[in-house]
Design a protein around this motif. Structure first.
Motif, PDB file in Angstrom:
ATOM      1  N   LEU A  99      14.307 -12.075   7.608  1.00  0.00           N
ATOM      2  CA  LEU A  99      13.088 -11.289   7.421  1.00  0.00           C
ATOM      3  C   LEU A  99      12.585 -10.736   8.747  1.00  0.00           C
ATOM      4  N   VAL A 100      12.569 -11.570   9.771  1.00  0.00           N
ATOM      5  CA  VAL A 100      12.125 -11.111  11.089  1.00  0.00           C
ATOM      6  C   VAL A 100      13.083 -10.066  11.637  1.00  0.00           C
ATOM      7  N   TYR A 101      14.378 -10.294  11.448  1.00  0.00           N
ATOM      8  CA  TYR A 101      15.369  -9.356  11.975  1.00  0.00           C
ATOM      9  C   TYR A 101      15.282  -7.994  11.273  1.00  0.00           C
ATOM     10  N   ASP A 102      15.188  -7.998   9.943  1.00  0.00           N
ATOM     11  CA  ASP A 102      15.179  -6.739   9.188  1.00  0.00           C
ATOM     12  C   ASP A 102      13.867  -5.983   9.325  1.00  0.00           C
ATOM     13  N   ARG A 103      12.740  -6.708   9.224  1.00  0.00           N
ATOM     14  CA  ARG A 103      11.445  -6.030   9.157  1.00  0.00           C
ATOM     15  C   ARG A 103      10.850  -5.712  10.527  1.00  0.00           C
ATOM     16  N   LEU A 104      11.154  -6.524  11.533  1.00  0.00           N
ATOM     17  CA  LEU A 104      10.487  -6.357  12.819  1.00  0.00           C
ATOM     18  C   LEU A 104      11.455  -5.992  13.952  1.00  0.00           C
ATOM     19  N   TRP A 105      12.509  -6.788  14.102  1.00  0.00           N
ATOM     20  CA  TRP A 105      13.368  -6.611  15.267  1.00  0.00           C
ATOM     21  C   TRP A 105      14.220  -5.347  15.170  1.00  0.00           C
ATOM     22  N   LEU A 106      14.881  -5.150  14.053  1.00  0.00           N
ATOM     23  CA  LEU A 106      15.824  -4.039  13.926  1.00  0.00           C
ATOM     24  C   LEU A 106      15.176  -2.667  14.072  1.00  0.00           C
ATOM     25  N   PRO A 107      14.036  -2.385  13.419  1.00  0.00           N
ATOM     26  CA  PRO A 107      13.455  -1.042  13.543  1.00  0.00           C
ATOM     27  C   PRO A 107      12.613  -0.827  14.800  1.00  0.00           C
ATOM     28  N   ALA A 108      12.441  -1.859  15.641  1.00  0.00           N
ATOM     29  CA  ALA A 108      11.561  -1.742  16.807  1.00  0.00           C
ATOM     30  C   ALA A 108      12.100  -0.705  17.789  1.00  0.00           C
ATOM     31  N   GLY A 109      11.176   0.009  18.431  1.00  0.00           N
ATOM     32  CA  GLY A 109      11.572   0.973  19.442  1.00  0.00           C
ATOM     33  C   GLY A 109      11.965   0.311  20.737  1.00  0.00           C
TER      34      GLY A 109
END
Length: 526
Positions: A142-152
């Motif tokens: 959840l952290v990887y998909d929702r926060l980490w992956l799309p982060a600039g």
């Protein structure tokens, strides 16, 4: 009378509803604290959008579902140091537990025992070849998909020494900045060694502020990491705390890994928590005794009794699909069958021999002299000279059956490396054999360690398991007799074996594995 009868039911109804609401609130993935009201403790349970925003994430407990640090220190102590260092770290665990495993004092104790006298090269090897597997298996989906992956912009913060996580975070997770504790080094002669002493300060707070700029848009921390809470609260606009339920359930599937996990090294096949490490050391003496007995069974006993004896001492062996070779195939005028095997451990040819109930010679690309001496079957070393190796294999096929592992090296994960096409140019009578090995404590392969210990480590597992599946002869229209090139035949057999095992075929070679894991070409000197 009616009022007294209804009142308990109303109270029970409200209590049940309040309990359900509390459970629902607790099970949400994040607890959100806004900077303006963090002091008051207000929270909501929305999941933020991190698209083109700066995200600062706590590594242990945020990106990873695991909040504990001890197992990763144990991996460095055991794989980069020795079993003695690992035992010392295990003995220090009561002190670490009393001080607090996530507290500054506890981390300093683990760092000192783990890194004192360790060479930076050994620690770097563990960080590149061993730790990524355990990190990858515990990523929070959840952290990887929702926060980490799309982060600039991605910033990772770890309270462990930076050398343990930096390579993984930058190579696999594409982190822009990694902030962690630093280790002091001392130069002795021509070499450098860690002192095991961490730099002063609870994680270098000025570095955190400089790493994320003036202010991070979103920060994510674990629910039991107060040290990084203090680091990230002053330099973030919004703080999200990962709940315990999310840490337990949101496992990232292998198909969604940032990069395929194909190669890794090290002996330990389990996450060495304190309890698991204690059980491992208690079992190790018995495991070594069992290993000697199991190896002796394969060397001394005849094939028709080795199955029962091995099963009696805990070895699980399963074979299927064995075809019966016609009697005319045993005539002297006929060349032998070339058994094309997948390569999981050094004992693959021995397991093939046990399944066939007859000795089958095997060609090897690189084998230690000790393994050659104790091998219960004939092994022939190839020279990597194509013409000489072709003549050697042709001569062996004229004498009888032959086993070959075209990958040239072992692979632990469900992948098949590129098959060398030489075998397909020498024989038309071939049979693919799918072999797979399963372990629970120790891997029976190594890239940077002592190869002669591979069989000992494999048979020292509590219940080592092997699967041998014969896939039948290669059809004539898929061999060189039908005008096909050697590379085409090799690729067809690779795909056939991959389908039987459920493995993915790759174009990676032996040199790719050893350059990544050990920094050499994997050739064992005579």
């Amino acid at each position: 009378m009616v009022f007294h009868a209804i009142l308990p039911k109303i109270a029970a109804h409200w209590i049940i509803n309040l309990y359900r609401a509390a459970r629902k609130l607790h099970s949400n993935a994040f607890q959100h604290y806004r900077r303006a009201s963090a002091a008051a403790g207000s929270r909501c349970t929305i999941i933020p959008s991190a698209v083109d925003r700066t995200v600062a994430c706590d590594f242990h407990g945020g990106l990873l579902r695991s909040t504990t640090l001890f197992p990763y220190f144990m991996l460095v102590a055991c794989e980069g140091g020795s079993l003695l260092r690992a035992l010392l770290l295990l003995c220090s665990f009561p002190l670490v537990w009393a001080l607090g495993e996530r507290a500054d004092a506890g981390i300093r104790v683990m760092a000192f025992v783990t890194f004192f006298g360790l060479r930076p090269r050994d620690a770097d090897l563990v960080a590149r070849a061993i730790l990524p597997k355990f990190y990858m298996e515990r990523l929070n989906a959840l952290v990887y998909d929702r926060l980490w992956l799309p982060a600039g912009r991605k910033v990772a913060v770890t309270s462990a020494p930076r050398v343990m996580a930096e390579w993984f975070l930058k190579e696999y997770m594409a982190a822009d900045v990694v902030v962690g504790r630093e280790l002091q080094m001392v130069k002795i002669g021509r070499g450098c060694y860690f002192t095991g002493v961490l730099y002063d300060g609870p994680g270098a707070r000025p570095e955190v502020l400089g790493a994320v700029g003036a202010m991070a848009d979103v920060s994510v921390v674990g629910n039991s990491n107060p040290l990084n809470h203090l680091l990230l609260v002053p330099c973030c606009k919004e703080l999200y705390v990962v709940s315990k339920d999310s840490a337990k359930t949101d496992k990232l599937p292998r198909a969604r890994y940032p990069k395929p996990l194909i190669f890794h090294d090290g002996r330990l096949a389990f996450l060495p928590t304190a309890s698991a490490t204690l059980a491992f050391f208690l079992f190790l003496p018995l495991g070594l005794i069992l290993s000697v007995i199991r190896i002796s069974i394969g060397i001394v006993l005849p094939y028709n009794t080795s199955f029962a004896a091995s099963a009696l001492f805990g070895v699980r062996f399963r074979t299927s699909g064995h075809r019966i070779i016609p009697e005319e195939a045993g005539t002297k005028s006929r060349r032998g069958v070339l058994f094309v095997c997948t390569h999981r451990t050094l004992v693959d040819p021995i397991m093939l021999t046990a399944a066939l109930q007859k000795p089958v010679p095997a060609v090897t690309y690189s084998l230690s002299r000790i393994s050659e001496i104790f091998a219960p079957i004939k092994t022939v070393r190839l020279t990597r000279d194509r013409d000489r190796d072709a003549k050697t294999m042709s001569r062996l096929l004229e004498q009888g059956d032959l086993a070959v592992c075209p990958e040239g090296t072992t692979c632990r994960e469900p992948y098949l490396l590129r098959f060398s096409p030489l075998f397909a140019e020498l024989a038309d009578d071939m049979e693919p054999v799918a072999l797979d090995a399963q372990v629970t404590s120790l891997y029976g392969t190594t890239a940077s360690g002592h190869k002669w210990l591979d069989p000992v480590a494999f048979f020292a597992n509590p219940v080592p398991a092997y699967r041998v599946e014969f896939l039948g002869p290669v059809p004539r229209d898929q061999t060189r007799a039908a005008g096909r090139a050697g590379a085409e035949v090799a690729n067809w057999i690779q795909r056939r074996l991959g389908e039987a095992l459920g493995f993915q075929c790759t174009g990676l070679r032996r040199q790719d594995k050893y350059m990544m894991l050990a920094g050499n070409d994997g050739v064992v000197s005579k």
